[in-house]
Design a protein around this motif. Sequence first.
Motif, mmCIF file in Angstrom:
data_model
loop_
_atom_site.group_PDB
_atom_site.id
_atom_site.type_symbol
_atom_site.label_atom_id
_atom_site.label_comp_id
_atom_site.label_asym_id
_atom_site.label_seq_id
_atom_site.Cartn_x
_atom_site.Cartn_y
_atom_site.Cartn_z
ATOM 1 N N SER A 288 0.826 -1.213 0.000
ATOM 2 C CA SER A 288 0.000 0.000 0.000
ATOM 3 C C SER A 288 0.859 1.262 0.000
ATOM 4 C CB SER A 288 -0.905 0.024 1.232
ATOM 5 O OG SER A 288 -2.123 -0.612 0.980
ATOM 6 N N LEU A 289 1.897 1.250 0.825
ATOM 7 C CA LEU A 289 2.759 2.427 0.917
ATOM 8 C C LEU A 289 3.553 2.641 -0.367
ATOM 9 C CD1 LEU A 289 3.982 2.011 4.594
ATOM 10 C CD2 LEU A 289 2.462 3.790 3.720
ATOM 11 N N GLN A 290 3.959 1.551 -1.011
ATOM 12 C CA GLN A 290 4.651 1.682 -2.294
ATOM 13 C C GLN A 290 3.729 2.322 -3.332
ATOM 14 O OE1 GLN A 290 7.588 2.003 -4.377
ATOM 15 N NE2 GLN A 290 8.148 0.343 -2.963
ATOM 16 N N LYS A 291 2.459 1.979 -3.268
ATOM 17 C CA LYS A 291 1.470 2.517 -4.207
ATOM 18 C C LYS A 291 1.217 4.011 -3.984
ATOM 19 C CE LYS A 291 -3.408 1.935 -5.540
ATOM 20 N NZ LYS A 291 -4.644 1.136 -5.293
ATOM 21 N N TYR A 292 1.091 4.419 -2.707
ATOM 22 C CA TYR A 292 0.711 5.797 -2.412
ATOM 23 C C TYR A 292 1.898 6.711 -2.098
ATOM 24 C CZ TYR A 292 -3.926 3.693 -1.885
ATOM 25 O OH TYR A 292 -5.095 3.011 -2.106
ATOM 26 N N GLY A 293 2.999 6.137 -1.593
ATOM 27 C CA GLY A 293 4.104 6.994 -1.150
ATOM 28 C C GLY A 293 5.463 6.660 -1.723
ATOM 29 N N ILE A 430 -6.004 -1.311 6.557
ATOM 30 C CA ILE A 430 -4.900 -0.837 5.714
ATOM 31 C C ILE A 430 -5.407 -0.436 4.331
ATOM 32 C CG2 ILE A 430 -2.799 -1.572 4.507
ATOM 33 C CD1 ILE A 430 -2.128 -3.266 6.980
ATOM 34 N N TYR A 431 -6.408 -1.140 3.841
ATOM 35 C CA TYR A 431 -6.942 -0.863 2.508
ATOM 36 C C TYR A 431 -8.161 0.048 2.537
ATOM 37 C CZ TYR A 431 -3.831 -4.661 1.254
ATOM 38 O OH TYR A 431 -2.717 -5.443 1.071
ATOM 39 N N ILE A 432 -8.891 0.048 3.664
ATOM 40 C CA ILE A 432 -10.093 0.882 3.775
ATOM 41 C C ILE A 432 -9.734 2.345 4.034
ATOM 42 C CG2 ILE A 432 -12.126 1.350 5.205
ATOM 43 C CD1 ILE A 432 -12.326 -1.696 5.661
ATOM 44 N N MET A 433 -8.774 2.590 4.920
ATOM 45 C CA MET A 433 -8.456 3.959 5.325
ATOM 46 C C MET A 433 -8.062 4.872 4.160
ATOM 47 S SD MET A 433 -9.166 4.164 8.496
ATOM 48 C CE MET A 433 -8.383 5.703 8.945
ATOM 49 N N PRO A 434 -7.235 4.432 3.203
ATOM 50 C CA PRO A 434 -6.895 5.322 2.080
ATOM 51 C C PRO A 434 -8.093 5.686 1.210
ATOM 52 C CG PRO A 434 -5.322 3.520 2.235
ATOM 53 C CD PRO A 434 -6.457 3.180 3.149
ATOM 54 N N GLN A 435 -9.124 4.852 1.234
ATOM 55 C CA GLN A 435 -10.322 5.162 0.460
ATOM 56 C C GLN A 435 -11.201 6.186 1.171
ATOM 57 O OE1 GLN A 435 -10.175 3.901 -2.560
ATOM 58 N NE2 GLN A 435 -8.331 2.847 -1.817
ATOM 59 N N ILE A 436 -11.067 6.268 2.492
ATOM 60 C CA ILE A 436 -11.844 7.235 3.275
ATOM 61 C C ILE A 436 -11.155 8.597 3.284
ATOM 62 C CG2 ILE A 436 -12.737 7.776 5.570
ATOM 63 C CD1 ILE A 436 -12.975 4.776 6.075
ATOM 64 N N ALA A 444 -3.120 7.965 5.721
ATOM 65 C CA ALA A 444 -4.271 7.121 6.043
ATOM 66 C C ALA A 444 -3.859 5.672 6.265
ATOM 67 C CB ALA A 444 -5.312 7.215 4.931
ATOM 68 N N VAL A 445 -2.867 5.203 5.499
ATOM 69 C CA VAL A 445 -2.378 3.823 5.675
ATOM 70 C C VAL A 445 -1.785 3.657 7.075
ATOM 71 C CG1 VAL A 445 -0.721 2.083 4.885
ATOM 72 C CG2 VAL A 445 -1.957 3.474 3.216
ATOM 73 N N TYR A 446 -0.983 4.623 7.504
ATOM 74 C CA TYR A 446 -0.389 4.558 8.841
ATOM 75 C C TYR A 446 -1.446 4.615 9.941
ATOM 76 C CZ TYR A 446 4.142 5.476 6.588
ATOM 77 O OH TYR A 446 5.265 5.402 5.806
ATOM 78 N N MET A 447 -2.550 5.312 9.694
ATOM 79 C CA MET A 447 -3.613 5.456 10.700
ATOM 80 C C MET A 447 -4.310 4.137 11.011
ATOM 81 S SD MET A 447 -5.382 9.027 9.425
ATOM 82 C CE MET A 447 -6.849 8.726 10.421
ATOM 83 N N ALA A 448 -4.206 3.165 10.109
ATOM 84 C CA ALA A 448 -4.862 1.870 10.335
ATOM 85 C C ALA A 448 -4.370 1.207 11.616
ATOM 86 C CB ALA A 448 -4.625 0.960 9.133
ATOM 87 N N GLU A 449 -3.098 1.372 11.947
ATOM 88 C CA GLU A 449 -2.499 0.702 13.111
ATOM 89 C C GLU A 449 -3.128 1.158 14.431
ATOM 90 O OE1 GLU A 449 -0.172 -1.898 15.257
ATOM 91 O OE2 GLU A 449 -0.106 -1.732 13.077
#
Length: 480
Positions: A288-293, A430-436, A444-449
């Motif tokens: 996910s992070l590779q995709k967005y960051g 991990i996958y839901i948060m970036p969509q929100i 948003a990916v980091y916020m999943a934790e």
Amino acid sequence: MTQTEKNQAEIQNSTAADSNTREGGDDKEFLRTEPLGKLLLKLALPTVAAQLINMLYNIVDRIYIGHIPDIGATALTGVGVCMPLIMIVSAFAALVGYGGAPRASIYMGKRDKDTAEKILGNCFVLQIIISIILTVVLLIWNREFLMAFGASENTIEYGVNYMNIYALGTIFVEITLGMNAFITAQGFSKTGMLSVLIGAVANIILDPIFIFGFNMDVRGAALATIISQAFSCIWVVSFLSGKKTFLKIRRKNLGLAPKIILPCLALGVATFIMQASESVISVCFNSSLQKYGGDIAVGAMTILTSVMQFAMLPLQGLGQGAQPIISYCYGAGDTGRVRSAFKLLVKVSMAYSVLLWLLVMLLPGGFAAMFTTDAQLMEFTKTALRIYMAAMFLFGIQIACQMTFNALGRATESIVVAVMRKFILLIPLIYIMPQIFRADQTTAVYMAEPIADALAVTFTAILFAARFKKILGKIEKQKN
């Protein structure tokens, strides 16, 4: 006299006269008689130290790798992608060791040394078999795994070079981590600490020699690690085969018996899921992070994972220090002491998790600077670290409950708790948060934790409160 009576007599008649050579002597009744605060301190301090020292294997590698001239940041990211594979190796050691050791402690509490030694022997053989299989798999398919785990064309070669060497030392890692659990489960916590101290000191010395002195970069780090683990492995096997241990590896117990090993594996599944899921989660985060960051976000995740170990491993060390007390007293039917030990474990675990949380919130740059001198990576990591570790102060409750379930031999509850936090909550988030939060999908990916952690602790606390009372109530009813 029957074999069981001999075993009981051996335990009951042993004294602390030779305590200079054995921590607490053969008589494990000290687990029921010594003051809890003093006993937990004596058992937990070495196990916490052992966890921190064990953490140095990978942490020290990353610190040195991150400071390699010119290629440090890229090499650090490449080795960071290896972490899922390394976690899987450790998870299999936990599957056997942390499943077998509590059961051995429970049988010691029941005065059944013969069964406890059968558990030890069976677990030792299974660790060797698993090591051989893992070594073959890692040597053949590590490149494919690393690409799937988030490696890029810039970082893949560093990851492959590291894993090709690390895979050769799998057997040392498995036996050291898995069998050391049987040393601490007997109350030999200082010896357990020495097991990892030997390897960690060797690793700290060998890392700069191989990485910088011989110009081997990441391959040098891997070679230093497996040589260091070999030293620890020799120490562990020598102790469990020698005169100082209470439970000994014996040739007659090396044949795998399903009725012995299967309950151990059932109990170890929870710890296996907890550790192996870190590998799966690492893959999810990295992809996910590779995709967005991009590479910088993956590199920051390597540092975040390292700091998370500062939180988790000492907490697990506290749980392992309390495990012999809880398991032995549970096997002996001393429910009052089990309750008291758990309450003390929660208090100490919470104090630690809150303290470390404060340090991370106040000094994120200090943690980031340990692993990199790259200004861009350091600045990015400071913000990510505060988000990722936002709920860390709750970890004391989570780990104390989970480790107590394990100490009581409650495989089902341990598995449910592990699956809930990682698979049901964290991975989907991990996958839901970036969509929100589309405005900043990397954050948003980091916020999943932290969101998953807060929900998981709530679930675990409710489940534990209900089950703990029922488990001990059943023992008290049987006694009455």
